[in-house]
Design a protein around this motif. Structure first.
Motif, PDB file in Angstrom:
ATOM      1  N   UNK A  90       0.836  -1.205   0.000  1.00 42.55           N
ATOM      2  CA  UNK A  90       0.000   0.000   0.000  1.00 42.55           C
ATOM      3  C   UNK A  90       0.875   1.262   0.000  1.00 42.55           C
ATOM      4  N   UNK A  91       1.898   1.275   0.880  1.00 40.48           N
ATOM      5  CA  UNK A  91       2.768   2.438   0.969  1.00 40.48           C
ATOM      6  C   UNK A  91       3.526   2.652  -0.339  1.00 40.48           C
ATOM      7  N   UNK A  92       3.986   1.532  -0.950  1.00 44.20           N
ATOM      8  CA  UNK A  92       4.737   1.636  -2.218  1.00 44.20           C
ATOM      9  C   UNK A  92       3.862   2.195  -3.329  1.00 44.20           C
ATOM     10  N   UNK A  93       2.589   1.719  -3.416  1.00 40.83           N
ATOM     11  CA  UNK A  93       1.659   2.245  -4.418  1.00 40.83           C
ATOM     12  C   UNK A  93       1.380   3.731  -4.187  1.00 40.83           C
ATOM     13  N   UNK A  94       1.316   4.127  -2.961  1.00 40.14           N
ATOM     14  CA  UNK A  94       1.072   5.549  -2.671  1.00 40.14           C
ATOM     15  C   UNK A  94       2.219   6.420  -3.157  1.00 40.14           C
ATOM     16  N   UNK A  95       3.468   5.924  -2.939  1.00 38.33           N
ATOM     17  CA  UNK A  95       4.642   6.666  -3.416  1.00 38.33           C
ATOM     18  C   UNK A  95       4.645   6.720  -4.951  1.00 38.33           C
ATOM     19  N   UNK A  96       4.322   5.588  -5.560  1.00 39.96           N
ATOM     20  CA  UNK A  96       4.283   5.558  -7.032  1.00 39.96           C
ATOM     21  C   UNK A  96       3.247   6.534  -7.583  1.00 39.96           C
ATOM     22  N   UNK A  97       2.119   6.617  -6.892  1.00 38.58           N
ATOM     23  CA  UNK A  97       1.081   7.562  -7.312  1.00 38.58           C
ATOM     24  C   UNK A  97       1.620   8.993  -7.310  1.00 38.58           C
TER      25      UNK A  97
END
Length: 602
Positions: free
Chosen positions: A287-294
């Motif tokens: 979840x945290x990684x997807x947020x950074x990618x966003x």
């Protein structure tokens, strides 16, 4: 599980709990080996207790119910064979099982029971682990002050036992509390101490986690420049068995680069973080990684990838949030139960204290009342006894006095009769009649007054005057007398004991004037003195010394005076006003002074 600001923190907390368990067992092969050993060893002994606890610790993350059942079996056997260490370790393992199962209330209950049992073990390392577990539980309940107290105990005990591993765990856990409560300096100070110890002891796993936590903390406070070197070191230190820490550090570093506009570098780091999170099955890290990618894609104006990343982030967030909400609800329910339990405990303590105080006050009151009643009863009994004794003495004295009055002096009676006879023989019938009339009147009044407690002063003086008249006639006018009453005295309004003066008048006549050559005189004065009535009797007889020389009849004189003296003593015991008697030998004659309480008739 508790929720701090970052998922990286959670990982380290779980590790801290595992490290303090009875034995560190992580591999399935070890679990299988323990099951085989347990199957072989059927005896209820210390070996089986240890196997049960180790197996419980081995399976606790995969099957909490089995772990709890194994730990409870270990406790039952320990209690059956009186194995104190087994009881304490079993209770701790039960507490750990409840903690993993998110039943913090029971986790705290059994941890505290273990702490109580540990007092007889003299195992400071074991006790330290219990303080750390309590700290974890308090932290999950957001009772940070109690959590800090527990971690302080854990750190102190770890230092006493030179447990470097424990010191590192305690410092990091305490630093996380400081970070959670936004005390940056205190958090960094503890982190740095923990890092120094971890590096000096070559705790590679801990070192990577601590570096990431320091970077994470700086990043949370917006201090990206300070965060960057720690995060880079964390990535380089993380080993194969610590990939989630590496994933977290990569994600944190990606945010730092993004904040500086280094979007390409941030994209590489975020993708790497997502890759490691997927490999380790961590939804939180994904979840945290997807947020950074966003964020990165959005900054690169790649709206399609940004939307894709955002959707993945929202999906995982909602999934995790559902679990988080359940955990939060459970936490709040437990917190409510804890507060309710504390409130009930406090009320029970207050109630018990109130009952105890009432019991103590009641007991003291009963004792005081019994003491007062006993004292009052004793005083009453003593007073009654004193009154009975005084009454008895008074009656005895009065009876003896009455007897004395009734008898008078036999010599007086015989001599009086002889005087009458003499008057008759000399044909002096008039004097004989006068004498006999006076004597008869004296005897009648004597009998009348001798039975009374008090008579009027005028009656008493009348009686003593009559007595002196008879004695004067008997002595053929050898005796003269006078009675003087102070004008301020109303003799008809004052009461006195009857015939108190008679024994002393008799003594003056018989032992003072009768043996004297020539005539004698008796002077009686009555006057007031403050609240006393004074009788003063003076004679001009031979006096006390002459009486002694002539061996006068002392016995009769002493008996009458002793009766009067005894009666006055009894009167004094019943009244605050004290009567007195004094007898003084004068140059010529004797003076007798009687002082009586002034008693008005009305």
């Amino acid at each position: 599980m508790r929720k701090l600001k970052s998922a990286q923190f959670i990982f380290f907390w779980i590790m801290a709990l595992c490290l303090i368990s009875f034995s560190a067992i992580a591999k399935q092969s070890v679990t299988d080996s323990l099951r085989n050993e347990l199957t072989k060893n059927k005896a209820k002994d210390t070996v089986r207790v240890k196997l049960l606890i180790n197996l419980s610790n081995s399976v606790v993350w995969n099957d909490v119910e089995e772990a709890l059942e194994l730990a409870e079996q270990a406790y039952e056997i320990s209690e059956e064979i009186a194995y104190q260490k087994g009881k304490a370790f079993s209770l701790r393992q039960i507490g750990v099982s409840y903690y993993i199962g998110s039943d913090f209330l029971r986790a705290m209950e059994y941890t505290q029971l273990a702490l109580k049992e540990s007092t007889t073990l003299d195992d400071i390392g074991f006790q330290s682990s219990l303080h750390n577990n309590l700290g974890n539980i308090y932290t999950d309940l957001k009772r940070y002050d109690e959590a800090l107290a527990a971690y302080n105990d854990y750190i102190e005990n770890s230092r006493k036992s030179a447990n470097e591993n424990g010191i590192v765990v305690g410092l990091v856990n305490r630093a996380l509390i400081y970070s959670e409560t936004e005390q940056l300096d205190a958090a960094i100070k503890d982190f740095e101490q923990a890092l120094e110890l971890s590096e000096s002891n070559d705790f590679t796993y801990f070192t990577a986690v601590i570096l990431n936590n320091i970077g994470q903390t700086y990043k949370s406070f917006g201090q990206y420049e300070k965060a960057e070197p720690y995060l880079k070191k964390a990535i380089s230190k993380a080993q194969e068995d610590n990939q989630l820490t590496k994933s977290s550090a990569l994600g944190n570093l990606a945010i730092v680069y993004h904040s500086r506009g280094k979007y390409d570098s941030a994209l590489v780091l975020a993708e790497h973080s997502l890759e490691l999170a997927k490999e380790n099955g961590s939804l939180e890290r994904q979840k945290e990684a997807w947020n950074v990618l966003n964020l990165v894609y959005d900054s690169l104006n790649n709206s399609e990838e940004s939307l894709k990343a955002y959707r993945a982030y929202i999906s995982l967030r909602d999934s995790i949030l559902g679990e988080e909400n359940k955990s939060e609800l459970t936490r709040k329910e437990l917190e409510y139960k804890m507060e309710l339990k504390d409130a009930l405990s406090q009320e029970e303590i207050k109630r018990q204290t109130l009952i105890r105080n009432i019991s103590i006050i009641g007991s003291i009151g009963v004792i005081l009342i019994m003491g007062i009643l006993f004292t009052l009863n004793k005083k009453k009994r003593d007073a009654l006894e004193s009154k009975r004794e005084a009454d008895f003495k008074l009656k005895t004295a009065e009876n003896e006095l009455r007897l004395l009055r009734a008898q008078l002096n036999p010599h007086f009676i015989f001599n009086s009769i002889n005087s009458v006879t003499d008057y008759i023989l000399k044909n002096d019938t008039d004097d004989a009649v006068v004498f006999l009339t006076s004597f008869s009147q004296l005897m009648r009044l004597t009998l009348e007054y001798s039975v009374k407690e008090n008579i009027y002063l005028e009656d008493d003086l009348k009686w003593i005057s009559l007595y002196l008249d008879v004695e004067s006639n008997r002595l053929r006018n050898k005796l003269t007398y006078s009675i003087e009453v102070d004008p301020s005295i109303d003799s008809s309004a004052i009461l006195v004991p009857p015939m108190m003066l008679q024994p002393f008048v008799e003594n003056s006549i018989w032992h003072g004037i009768a043996p004297k050559d020539g005539s004698g005189t008796i002077l009686i004065k009555v006057f007031p003195e403050k609240d006393l009535l004074v009788f003063q009797l003076d004679d001009d007889g031979v006096g006390l010394k002459e009486n002694t020389k002539k061996s006068l009849k002392k016995e009769h004189k002493s008996y009458g005076i002793e009766l009067i003296t005894s009666r006055i003593e009894v009167m004094n015991s019943l009244s605050e006003k004290k009567a007195q008697i004094s007898i003084t030998d004068k140059k010529e004659g004797v003076r007798v002074t009687i002082k009586l309480p002034l008693h008005l008739a009305f």
